[in-house]
Design an enzyme around this catalytic site. Sequence first.
Site, PDB file in Angstrom:
ATOM      1  N   LYS A  88       0.839  -1.201   0.000  1.00  0.00           N
ATOM      2  CA  LYS A  88       0.000   0.000   0.000  1.00  0.00           C
ATOM      3  C   LYS A  88       0.870   1.246   0.000  1.00  0.00           C
ATOM      4  O   LYS A  88       2.006   1.211   0.478  1.00  0.00           O
ATOM      5  CB  LYS A  88      -0.850   0.024   1.283  1.00  0.00           C
ATOM      6  CG  LYS A  88      -2.013  -0.939   1.300  1.00  0.00           C
ATOM      7  CD  LYS A  88      -2.797  -0.774   2.603  1.00  0.00           C
ATOM      8  CE  LYS A  88      -3.960  -1.737   2.682  1.00  0.00           C
ATOM      9  NZ  LYS A  88      -5.021  -1.509   1.689  1.00  0.00           N
ATOM     10  N   ASP A 135      -2.948  -7.314  -1.890  1.00  0.00           N
ATOM     11  CA  ASP A 135      -3.658  -6.415  -0.971  1.00  0.00           C
ATOM     12  C   ASP A 135      -5.142  -6.791  -0.862  1.00  0.00           C
ATOM     13  O   ASP A 135      -5.836  -6.312   0.034  1.00  0.00           O
ATOM     14  CB  ASP A 135      -3.498  -4.965  -1.452  1.00  0.00           C
ATOM     15  CG  ASP A 135      -3.882  -3.965  -0.385  1.00  0.00           C
ATOM     16  OD1 ASP A 135      -4.028  -4.370   0.785  1.00  0.00           O
ATOM     17  OD2 ASP A 135      -4.026  -2.770  -0.722  1.00  0.00           O
ATOM     18  N   ARG A 141     -10.416 -11.513   1.653  1.00  0.00           N
ATOM     19  CA  ARG A 141     -11.382 -12.467   1.084  1.00  0.00           C
ATOM     20  C   ARG A 141     -10.868 -13.905   1.148  1.00  0.00           C
ATOM     21  O   ARG A 141     -11.664 -14.839   1.178  1.00  0.00           O
ATOM     22  CB  ARG A 141     -11.743 -12.047  -0.345  1.00  0.00           C
ATOM     23  CG  ARG A 141     -10.581 -11.921  -1.282  1.00  0.00           C
ATOM     24  CD  ARG A 141     -10.940 -11.085  -2.510  1.00  0.00           C
ATOM     25  NE  ARG A 141     -11.040  -9.668  -2.211  1.00  0.00           N
ATOM     26  CZ  ARG A 141     -11.497  -8.739  -3.063  1.00  0.00           C
ATOM     27  NH1 ARG A 141     -11.868  -9.092  -4.282  1.00  0.00           N
ATOM     28  NH2 ARG A 141     -11.550  -7.476  -2.707  1.00  0.00           N
TER      29      ARG A 141
HETATM   30  N1  BES Z   1      -8.157  -3.737   4.271  1.00  0.00           N
HETATM   31  C1  BES Z   1      -8.342  -3.281   2.959  1.00  0.00           C
HETATM   32  C2  BES Z   1      -9.653  -2.554   2.742  1.00  0.00           C
HETATM   33  C3  BES Z   1      -9.818  -1.232   3.448  1.00  0.00           C
HETATM   34  C4  BES Z   1      -9.484  -0.058   2.819  1.00  0.00           C
HETATM   35  C5  BES Z   1     -10.359  -1.171   4.706  1.00  0.00           C
HETATM   36  C6  BES Z   1      -9.664   1.151   3.466  1.00  0.00           C
HETATM   37  C7  BES Z   1     -10.542   0.036   5.362  1.00  0.00           C
HETATM   38  C8  BES Z   1     -10.200   1.195   4.728  1.00  0.00           C
HETATM   39  C9  BES Z   1      -8.321  -4.451   1.976  1.00  0.00           C
HETATM   40  O1  BES Z   1      -7.550  -5.530   2.334  1.00  0.00           O
HETATM   41  C10 BES Z   1      -7.794  -3.938   0.681  1.00  0.00           C
HETATM   42  O2  BES Z   1      -6.711  -3.463   0.667  1.00  0.00           O
HETATM   43  N2  BES Z   1      -8.590  -4.045  -0.362  1.00  0.00           N
HETATM   44  C11 BES Z   1      -8.222  -3.572  -1.646  1.00  0.00           C
HETATM   45  C12 BES Z   1      -8.754  -4.540  -2.676  1.00  0.00           C
HETATM   46  C13 BES Z   1      -8.287  -4.251  -4.076  1.00  0.00           C
HETATM   47  C14 BES Z   1      -6.818  -4.531  -4.204  1.00  0.00           C
HETATM   48  C15 BES Z   1      -9.074  -5.111  -5.017  1.00  0.00           C
HETATM   49  C16 BES Z   1      -8.840  -2.209  -1.867  1.00  0.00           C
HETATM   50  O3  BES Z   1      -9.992  -2.003  -1.462  1.00  0.00           O
HETATM   51  O4  BES Z   1      -8.164  -1.335  -2.401  1.00  0.00           O
HETATM   52 ZN    ZN Z   2      -7.261  -5.792   4.408  1.00  0.00          ZN
HETATM   53 ZN    ZN Z   3      -5.491  -5.354   1.777  1.00  0.00          ZN
END
Ligand code: BES
Ligand code: ZN
Ligand code: ZN
Length: 493
Positions: free
Chosen positions: A273, A343, A347
Amino acid sequence: MKIDLIAKKNWTGRVLVGFMFDGDKTPLAIPGDEGKSYAAVAAGEKFTGQFKKTSLLRPGSGAPKLILAGLGKRKEFELDRVRSASAKALKRVEEIGAESIGLLVPDNKEVRGDLADFAAAAVEGAILSSYRFDKYRTPKADEAKAVGELTLVFANTKNLSVAMRKAVDEVVARSEAVCFTRDLANEPPSPKPPEKMAEIAAGLAKKGRITVEVMHKAELEKLGMGGILRVGAGSHQPPCLVHLTYTPAGKSKQTVVVIGKGITFDSGGISIKPSAGMEAMKDDMAGAGSVLGLFKWLGSVDVPVTVHGLAPFAENMPGGGAQKPGDVIRHYNGKTAEVISTDAEGRHLLADCLAYGSTLKPDLMIDIATLTGACVVALGDEYSALLGTDRRAIDRLISVGKQQGEFFWELPLPDRYMSHLKSKVADMKHVGKPGIAGTITAGLFLKEFVGEGVPWVHIDIAGPSFTREGWDYAPAGATGVPLRTIAALLRGL
Ligand code: BES
Ligand code: ZN
Ligand code: ZN
């Protein structure tokens, strides 16, 4: 916070909090000329009972201070207003430096609905708004102290009933569970690796009818939980799966499985990230945190339902053993998924648990996860997304949530978008098309792991699990959403 109940004639405190509806001639529980004179003084300062406003009255020397908290117009009344008004009053109490207060309970004729619900909501607003995460900070000398003691003061002692005490005890237990969940999610990431979380979960077995089983790495390997294992592989801290079980004292009417995403830190892994804001990813275990909080609450109540809690814990890190984009993960039910972004890790944990949870033959399976940034884009930090196959449970969560001041909005699960998850090398890809329906395609992915005929609801709490600024009775940080709604749902089954 210490909570007591007392008859008004026996109360000897220095600060009293009361409520008032906008448009009423007197505050609740202070009728007649006395109430009218308070209302007149407050009106002089433009307080008429407006929602979220307060008024501090200093009647003649010797008498206790009175803080009135506005509930707004009677016709707009909702129980959640009591929590917010109570929180506003507590803030005012802190400002004047009082650490112990009386809270004037209205007479049952003065409020709509059950008076015990009203009193419980007032207590809940007070406890939840007084929450602090102070473990790692040195308080400033001039800092307002949180209120330590709250006494419910009954003008009409007929209302000081067994049912009233029971309702208050119950809400205290539930509020403490929410604070416990907040503590877990507010805790910095390094002191709460998966094994530490499992240890905390194991501690919940001490109370009530709860058992806890922890499945460590070797066992997860035996079981074929590839999702949990591969996501945890990039960290020195091994992943684990906690299985909590609550067995009711009497006959069990239903079996409910509650699953919570427990990423103790989400760096994104190899698909790392951006560093700005990454500190908030200590909260990526808020789903599992609310499952643990739910079992803390279950330790003190009787519900006629068997409840299984599944909390998979892992740290998503880019260490040497980490999963890589292009990898294929095989989950507990045998289905494989091609990894596009490491990231999108949550899931995979949920997939293993949904498949495992399905073998427990639940009447309802709920998973709770800080799953997608897309959910924050769509719904912000007040609404969690609901997706699933159980119409009744979804409707119920929305209506119960509204009473609890926790808000949910349903998103669809259109079959057609399954095409976004097509993969050439595995049963499916784990993410859809960039920027398109990210919360929905995550839901569609999860649905593939729910057993045939198992009623299921997915709750994406990416927005509401955490508040940067704080709101009425949720101070800045972790909120504990949606624990109170799930508890109320189980209570109502
Ligand atoms: N933990 C994050 C989602 C998240 C983002 C929670 C902001 C709380 C605040 C999750 O694991 C993630 O990073 N998801 C990605 C998925 C994408 C790569 C398809 C996202 O939402 O960017
Ligand atoms: Zn996450
Ligand atoms: Zn993530």
